[in-house]
Scaffold this motif. Sequence first.
Motif, short mmCIF file in Angstrom:
data_model
loop_
_atom_site.label_atom_id
_atom_site.label_comp_id
_atom_site.label_asym_id
_atom_site.label_seq_id
_atom_site.Cartn_x
_atom_site.Cartn_y
_atom_site.Cartn_z
N ALA A 54 0.83 -1.20 0.00
CA ALA A 54 0.00 0.00 0.00
C ALA A 54 0.86 1.25 0.00
O ALA A 54 0.56 2.24 -0.69
N ASP A 55 1.96 1.22 0.78
CA ASP A 55 2.91 2.34 0.77
C ASP A 55 3.44 2.59 -0.64
O ASP A 55 3.48 3.73 -1.12
N ARG A 56 3.86 1.51 -1.28
CA ARG A 56 4.45 1.62 -2.61
C ARG A 56 3.44 2.16 -3.62
O ARG A 56 3.77 3.04 -4.44
N LYS A 57 2.21 1.66 -3.57
CA LYS A 57 1.18 2.13 -4.49
C LYS A 57 0.87 3.61 -4.25
O LYS A 57 0.61 4.36 -5.20
N SER A 58 0.89 4.02 -2.98
CA SER A 58 0.63 5.42 -2.67
C SER A 58 1.69 6.32 -3.31
O SER A 58 1.38 7.34 -3.94
#
Length: 460
Positions: A54-58
């Motif tokens: 989720a961090d990476r997608k953000s």
Amino acid sequence: MKAALHNLGCKVNSYETEAMEQMLIAAGYEIVPFCEDEKADVYVINTCSVTNIADRKSRQMLHKAKKQNPNAIVVAAGCYVQARGDELAADDMVDIVIGNNRKNRLVEIINDYIGNNSNNEAVVDIAKTHEYEELNIYDVCEHTRAYIKVQDGCNQFCSYCIIPYTRGRVRSRRPEDVTAEVRRLVEKGYKEFILAGIHLSSYGIDFEAPCDEAVDYRAANMPGSRLLELIEAVCSVEGVKRLRLGSFEPRILTEAFVKRMAELEPVCPHFHISLQSGCDATLKRMNRRYTADEYEESCKLLRKYFPNAAITTDVIVGFPQETDEEFAITKEYLERIHFYEMHVFKYSRRKGTAADRMDGQVPEPVKTARSAGLLELEKRMSREYRESALGSIQEVLFEEVAGTCDDCGTSVITGHTKTYINVHVKLPADMSLEYINKICNVKLEHLSDDGEWVNGTLCG
């Protein structure tokens, strides 16, 4: 000016994104799609930080926004901001960072940025925030159902979870504000509502006023008493035909709680009870505050008062120190409970949590294999639940036209039963739109080839 928004993460995030979109519309912005073909002047990314993915997608979506229009204002909002605010403030691709509990100031913050032309930060110490952030929606993207955010924050501190650090402590929305929003949406034609929260079972524990002790199921020491009051209040709004609830903690599903819910006609027999593991040793390491037996008892109560209830859950595989034996215990437990649907997650290390510091981290290939086994089990159990409904007549709320066959002049309309079985019905094409947002009796006849939905015919 044009604005584009993109949402990542949970249903609470989705609600907040819709609320921010409506704030921008009220301020005179034109909302355009988040895509390469349409450039916006302002991009708002409502971020998620529940996992490393989720961090990476953000980060990817924030950078994508700036690449789509280098001259645009890029706004990072939400949980990733709370978790990695310093990094984002130093990121050249991000112009504004807005943490949780400050999203209702979106337009004001953008205007300040335009006036000052400098990095604008609005991030609070979420652990010290006690007020509920008021956000409202007046319309929603879906035409038949609406998510209503009623609660924020979490006090549980499960050992794997970053959410208490990004969302803060429990904060609840006043019931009169909830019912006012529901009434507005009923007037617009919405029939189905879903009460959503970060930890819904904690709704109202932050209210100072005691519950009404004149009615025993509202006694102050009864778990979930405030949530039950809210459920009753929403069900009493004229025009509410269906009510679904977000994730429950098993501890609040006492006999008194479940019995009262069963007496409320709009409450759908479709419940999500977060589990994470069927092994007590793993649950203890996770700091989950119930045992596998207690969880199973909650499921039995729901099925006692809601026959054929559709029960869904979350499961984490590969938690630190999870042995093959512990995983086998969980798998056998899941099959015994026989869930309608399961959301299976591979454990993701989150810096700052207790589980991140545990010995015995499970190798990624082992997590992947265990996840695959549970996903296969989930697919089978989900199909079996749908098969068990075949031959029955159930109410379906129709939501959209899924497709039209020009050659034969028919359309397929889709909707869901109260147990959230997806149902497809064929109709003459010139009649299909008449059924959207209507509740009709449908005979469930046979599964689709992949078992993902049920085909049916209208009754009467």
